[in-house]
Design an enzyme around this catalytic site. Structure first.
Site, short mmCIF file in Angstrom:
data_model
loop_
_atom_site.label_atom_id
_atom_site.label_comp_id
_atom_site.label_asym_id
_atom_site.label_seq_id
_atom_site.Cartn_x
_atom_site.Cartn_y
_atom_site.Cartn_z
CB VAL A 67 -0.90 0.03 1.27
CG1 VAL A 67 -1.76 1.28 1.30
CG2 VAL A 67 -1.74 -1.23 1.36
CB CYS A 68 2.11 3.68 -2.03
SG CYS A 68 1.24 3.76 -3.61
CE1 TYR A 69 1.76 9.56 1.68
CE2 TYR A 69 3.47 8.67 0.25
CZ TYR A 69 3.10 9.29 1.43
OH TYR A 69 4.05 9.61 2.35
CG PHE A 96 -4.14 5.09 3.50
CD1 PHE A 96 -4.66 4.08 4.30
CD2 PHE A 96 -4.28 6.41 3.91
CE1 PHE A 96 -5.30 4.39 5.49
CE2 PHE A 96 -4.91 6.72 5.09
CZ PHE A 96 -5.43 5.70 5.90
#
Length: 109
Positions: A67-69, A96
């Site tokens: 998961v990243c931005y 996210f």
């Protein structure tokens, strides 16, 4: 050009997996302040300092979700992790930011 070694995962599917207690490893590669401000329950923060521990601790056959931005930088990390021998690696599409919009009640601080 080779196809990526990871797969894309959509937000609803991850939500279903987490609701059904599917065994997986969830890693969040955002910066520490963003992670501390909110993250998907059960995720662990992953950065250059903690990646060695992840490689030692996590079974390679367990699904791994990155998961990243917004779902962009997680693709590079997922590709790299797949290259480290993880059999089933996913990049969370929308990251996210999309998770927080869809499941605000499922954000841990």
């Amino acid at each position: 050009m080779d196809a990526p070694a990871f797969r894309h995962l959509d937000i609803p599917t991850l939500g279903e997996w987490l609701s059904s207690d599917t065994t997986l490893t969830l890693v969040d590669i955002r910066d520490p302040v963003s992670f501390a401000g909110g993250h998907i329950p059960g995720s662990r923060h992953l950065d250059n300092d903690s990646v060695a521990a992840l490689l030692e601790e996590i079974p390679r056959e367990r699904p791994l979700v990155v998961v990243c931005y917004h779902g962009h930088s997680s693709q590079q990390a997922a590709d790299w992790l797949a290259g480290q021998g993880f059999a089933e690696v996913y990049s969370l599409d929308g990251g996210f930011a999309d998770w927080r919009l869809r499941y605000p009640e499922r954000v841990e601080r």
